[in-house]
Design a protein around this motif. Structure first.
Motif, short mmCIF file in Angstrom:
data_model
loop_
_atom_site.label_atom_id
_atom_site.label_comp_id
_atom_site.label_asym_id
_atom_site.label_seq_id
_atom_site.Cartn_x
_atom_site.Cartn_y
_atom_site.Cartn_z
N MET A 1 0.84 -1.21 0.00
CA MET A 1 0.00 0.00 0.00
C MET A 1 0.88 1.26 0.00
SD MET A 1 -3.15 0.72 -0.12
CE MET A 1 -4.05 2.24 -0.11
N ASN A 2 1.97 1.19 0.74
CA ASN A 2 2.88 2.33 0.81
C ASN A 2 3.49 2.62 -0.56
OD1 ASN A 2 4.37 4.37 1.87
ND2 ASN A 2 5.99 3.05 2.70
N ASN A 3 3.80 1.55 -1.29
CA ASN A 3 4.39 1.70 -2.63
C ASN A 3 3.42 2.40 -3.57
OD1 ASN A 3 6.32 1.44 -4.57
ND2 ASN A 3 5.87 -0.70 -5.05
N LEU A 4 2.14 2.05 -3.49
CA LEU A 4 1.12 2.65 -4.35
C LEU A 4 0.97 4.15 -4.05
CD1 LEU A 4 -1.07 2.16 -6.46
CD2 LEU A 4 -2.67 1.71 -4.61
N SER A 5 0.98 4.52 -2.79
CA SER A 5 0.84 5.93 -2.44
C SER A 5 2.06 6.72 -2.91
CB SER A 5 0.64 6.10 -0.93
OG SER A 5 1.81 5.70 -0.24
N THR A 6 3.24 6.08 -2.93
CA THR A 6 4.44 6.75 -3.43
C THR A 6 4.31 7.00 -4.93
OG1 THR A 6 5.74 5.55 -1.78
CG2 THR A 6 6.95 6.60 -3.55
N VAL A 7 3.80 6.02 -5.66
CA VAL A 7 3.60 6.16 -7.11
C VAL A 7 2.59 7.28 -7.39
CG1 VAL A 7 2.67 5.04 -9.17
CG2 VAL A 7 4.23 3.79 -7.67
N ILE A 8 1.50 7.30 -6.66
CA ILE A 8 0.47 8.33 -6.84
C ILE A 8 1.06 9.70 -6.54
CG2 ILE A 8 -1.68 9.23 -5.89
CD1 ILE A 8 -2.56 6.29 -5.51
N GLU A 9 1.88 9.79 -5.49
CA GLU A 9 2.50 11.07 -5.12
C GLU A 9 3.44 11.55 -6.23
OE1 GLU A 9 5.29 12.47 -1.52
OE2 GLU A 9 3.59 11.19 -0.93
N MET A 10 4.22 10.64 -6.79
CA MET A 10 5.14 11.00 -7.88
C MET A 10 4.37 11.47 -9.10
SD MET A 10 8.07 8.05 -7.61
CE MET A 10 8.77 8.46 -9.19
N GLN A 11 3.29 10.78 -9.43
CA GLN A 11 2.47 11.19 -10.58
C GLN A 11 1.87 12.57 -10.34
OE1 GLN A 11 -0.32 7.97 -11.09
NE2 GLN A 11 0.97 6.96 -12.61
N GLN A 12 1.45 12.83 -9.12
CA GLN A 12 0.87 14.14 -8.79
C GLN A 12 1.91 15.24 -8.94
OE1 GLN A 12 -2.45 14.58 -8.12
NE2 GLN A 12 -1.94 16.72 -8.36
N GLN A 13 3.15 14.95 -8.54
CA GLN A 13 4.23 15.93 -8.70
C GLN A 13 4.50 16.20 -10.17
OE1 GLN A 13 7.48 14.27 -6.48
NE2 GLN A 13 6.78 15.11 -4.53
N GLN A 14 4.46 15.15 -11.00
CA GLN A 14 4.66 15.33 -12.45
C GLN A 14 3.56 16.19 -13.04
OE1 GLN A 14 4.94 11.29 -13.92
NE2 GLN A 14 7.15 11.47 -14.16
N ILE A 15 2.32 15.94 -12.63
CA ILE A 15 1.18 16.71 -13.13
C ILE A 15 1.32 18.17 -12.71
CG2 ILE A 15 -1.31 17.06 -12.85
CD1 ILE A 15 -1.53 13.96 -12.70
N ASP A 16 1.72 18.40 -11.46
CA ASP A 16 1.92 19.78 -10.98
C ASP A 16 3.00 20.48 -11.79
OD1 ASP A 16 -0.03 19.36 -9.09
OD2 ASP A 16 1.38 19.06 -7.42
N ALA A 17 4.09 19.77 -12.09
CA ALA A 17 5.18 20.35 -12.88
C ALA A 17 4.69 20.70 -14.28
CB ALA A 17 6.35 19.38 -12.95
N GLN A 18 3.87 19.82 -14.88
CA GLN A 18 3.34 20.09 -16.22
C GLN A 18 2.42 21.31 -16.19
OE1 GLN A 18 1.59 16.32 -17.23
NE2 GLN A 18 3.42 15.60 -18.29
N HIS A 19 1.60 21.42 -15.18
CA HIS A 19 0.71 22.57 -15.07
C HIS A 19 1.50 23.87 -14.94
CE1 HIS A 19 -3.18 20.30 -13.67
NE2 HIS A 19 -2.80 19.97 -14.88
N ALA A 20 2.57 23.83 -14.14
CA ALA A 20 3.41 25.02 -13.98
C ALA A 20 4.04 25.40 -15.31
CB ALA A 20 4.49 24.76 -12.93
N GLN A 21 4.49 24.39 -16.07
CA GLN A 21 5.11 24.66 -17.37
C GLN A 21 4.09 25.24 -18.34
OE1 GLN A 21 6.87 21.16 -19.07
NE2 GLN A 21 8.38 22.32 -20.23
N ILE A 22 2.88 24.71 -18.34
CA ILE A 22 1.83 25.20 -19.24
C ILE A 22 1.47 26.65 -18.90
CG2 ILE A 22 -0.63 24.96 -19.80
CD1 ILE A 22 -0.18 21.89 -19.57
#
Length: 59
Positions: A1-22
Motif C-alpha cells: 500500500m505504501n508503494n502505491l501511495s508513493t507512485v500516486i504522489e510521484m504522478q501528482q508531482q509530475q502533473i503539478d510540474a506540467q501545469h506550472a510549465q503550461i
C-alpha cells in the motif's frame, strides 16, 4: 500500500510540474501577444503621423 501511495504522489508531482510549465508558456504567449499588439499600434500611429506630415508639406 505504501508503494502505491508513493507512485500516486510521484504522478501528482509530475502533473503539478506540467501545469506550472503550461501556465509559464501561456504567460509568455500572452506577453508576446500584447507586445505584438503594441508594436502594431505604434507602427499605425507612425504611418498616420507621416501621412499628416506629407499632407502639410503639400499645402
Amino acid at each position: 500500500m505504501n508503494n502505491l501511495s508513493t507512485v500516486i504522489e510521484m504522478q501528482q508531482q509530475q502533473i503539478d510540474a506540467q501545469h506550472a510549465q503550461i501556465s509559464y508558456m501561456s504567460n509568455i504567449i500572452l506577453i508576446m501577444f500584447i507586445a505584438g499588439c503594441g508594436l502594431i499600434l505604434v507602427i499605425l500611429c507612425l504611418i498616420l503621423y507621416r501621412k499628416d506630415q506629407l499632407k502639410e508639406e503639400e499645402v
